[in-house]
Design a protein around this motif. Sequence first.
Motif, short mmCIF file in Angstrom:
data_model
loop_
_atom_site.label_atom_id
_atom_site.label_comp_id
_atom_site.label_asym_id
_atom_site.label_seq_id
_atom_site.Cartn_x
_atom_site.Cartn_y
_atom_site.Cartn_z
N ARG A 49 0.84 -1.19 0.00
CA ARG A 49 0.00 0.00 0.00
C ARG A 49 0.88 1.25 0.00
O ARG A 49 1.69 1.41 0.90
CB ARG A 49 -0.85 0.05 1.26
N GLY A 50 0.70 2.08 -0.98
CA GLY A 50 1.42 3.36 -1.00
C GLY A 50 2.90 3.23 -1.29
O GLY A 50 3.65 4.15 -1.01
N GLY A 51 3.34 2.08 -1.82
CA GLY A 51 4.77 1.89 -2.11
C GLY A 51 5.55 1.63 -0.84
O GLY A 51 5.01 1.69 0.27
N LEU A 52 6.82 1.33 -1.00
CA LEU A 52 7.67 1.05 0.16
C LEU A 52 7.90 2.34 0.96
O LEU A 52 8.02 3.42 0.39
CB LEU A 52 9.00 0.46 -0.28
N ARG A 53 7.95 2.20 2.27
CA ARG A 53 8.23 3.37 3.13
C ARG A 53 9.72 3.69 3.18
O ARG A 53 10.09 4.83 3.51
CB ARG A 53 7.69 3.10 4.53
N PHE A 54 10.55 2.68 2.93
CA PHE A 54 12.01 2.85 2.82
C PHE A 54 12.45 1.86 1.74
O PHE A 54 11.89 0.78 1.65
CB PHE A 54 12.73 2.46 4.11
N PRO A 55 13.50 2.18 0.98
CA PRO A 55 13.99 1.20 0.01
C PRO A 55 14.41 -0.10 0.70
O PRO A 55 14.29 -1.18 0.12
CB PRO A 55 15.21 1.89 -0.63
N ASP A 56 14.90 0.01 1.95
CA ASP A 56 15.32 -1.18 2.69
C ASP A 56 14.36 -1.44 3.86
O ASP A 56 14.78 -1.77 4.98
CB ASP A 56 16.76 -1.02 3.20
N GLU A 57 13.07 -1.34 3.57
CA GLU A 57 12.05 -1.53 4.63
C GLU A 57 12.16 -2.90 5.31
O GLU A 57 11.90 -3.03 6.50
CB GLU A 57 10.65 -1.34 4.02
N CYS A 58 12.58 -3.92 4.55
CA CYS A 58 12.61 -5.28 5.10
C CYS A 58 13.66 -5.42 6.20
O CYS A 58 13.37 -5.97 7.27
CB CYS A 58 12.86 -6.30 3.99
N VAL A 59 14.87 -4.92 5.98
CA VAL A 59 15.88 -5.07 7.04
C VAL A 59 15.49 -4.22 8.24
O VAL A 59 15.71 -4.61 9.39
CB VAL A 59 17.31 -4.74 6.53
N ARG A 60 14.86 -3.10 7.99
CA ARG A 60 14.41 -2.26 9.13
C ARG A 60 13.34 -3.00 9.93
O ARG A 60 13.31 -2.89 11.15
CB ARG A 60 13.87 -0.93 8.61
#
Length: 285
Positions: free
Chosen positions: A225-236
């Motif tokens: 939804r709304g695109g990723l919040r950070f390019p590296d959202e997964c590691v965060r």
Amino acid sequence: MSPASQNTIARPVRFRGPGVHTGIAAGLKIAPAEAERGIVFVRADLPDRPEIPAVVDRVSGTSRGTSLGPEGAGVKTVEHLLAALSGLEIDNAVIGMDGPELPMGDGSARPFVELIREAGIRRLASPRRFRRLGRPVALETPDGLIAALPAGRLRIACAVAFGDPLLDAQYRDLTLDPEVFARELAPARTFGFYREALPLFRQGLIKGTSLDNTVVIGPGAVYSRGGLRFPDECVRHKMLDLLGDLALLGSPLRATVVAIKPGHRLNIDFVRKLKEALDGSEQSN
Ligand SMILES: [Zn+2]
């Protein structure tokens, strides 16, 4: 606010929604608590209102999330709320629940951060009891590695690698305080691979999963939804989960934590080992 005082929240606040695994809607109420109480869950919907302290000794499951207390009278998927409380330096609170699983919200810790900020933070008269290491503690399993090194502040460095064309290696290193936590980690959402969804459904898990609370990786694209919040959202998000699991030490940790491919099972096994090392070194001091 002095970082050396224990904190609770200033007034009770409520939140409601479905859990990601059970799909069951539950309400939670975070209430202020006195110093030294710690974070305690209460199943307010059950006879005798059983209490489940948020400590590693009470962990009963680590499959796709961290569960506390006995099956049927415990609480599931505690990690995002625990991360929010820990990240905002709330030492004491009573979390009343009227169902078996924490509401998933948007899949991140941001709704809980907003809730705690809405409540406000109250300083208590007792000092915070930081846990500090005298020597490194490490745990390596076939899945990954976590090590904690002596340090004066909490820093988490994390690497993940999934070997997927849409999500391979990511690395992030943060020294945490409430502002950094709220800005850099709290918004990072749960993610999952589409290819893993069907087996999980068949196991009776992820009944509450949707694009409203999960970033879905593949096939062919990242769906969120709304695109990723950070390019590296997964590691965060992995760091957020780890912070929530580390909160089960029961006291704030001051250490540099290095994690390679962490997950709930590894996190909890590591917290057990860390607690043993900390308790042992304090006895011998
Ligand atoms: Zn998570």
